[in-house]
Motif scaffolding. Structure first.
Motif: not given
Length: 89
Positions: A1-11
């Motif tokens: 999972m990319t960093d962008a995908e991770k942060v989208a999930n976190v948000l």
């Protein structure tokens, strides 16, 4: 999972947890720890944004765990996460 995908999930999870009762929200926030951890070195600005988001989420978790009011903590955490999202690749 990319960093962008991770942060989208976190948000997404952060916004969903805000609408939940304290214990459910705390459980959701505890599930974010793995997503907030860095896997590879990132530019300093990204790491600082990630750390700020993590600390803001931890502040909510501490308040919920202690039974303290957390209403005023959600928006700063969401904003910190959005900043991280704007820098993530």
């Amino acid at each position: 999972m990319t960093d962008a995908e991770k942060v989208a999930n976190v948000l997404d999870a952060l916004k969903a947890a805000e609408r939940e009762p304290a214990q459910a929200a705390l459980s959701m926030l505890n599930g974010l720890v793995g997503l907030v951890q860095a896997e590879a070195a990132q530019p300093l600005e990204v790491e600082e944004a990630r750390a700020s988001a993590f600390m803001a989420i931890c502040e909510i978790g501490k308040a919920l765990h202690r039974g303290q009011p957390a209403k005023s903590l959600w928006q700063p955490a969401i904003e910190a996460t959005e900043r991280w999202k704007s820098l993530a690749r």
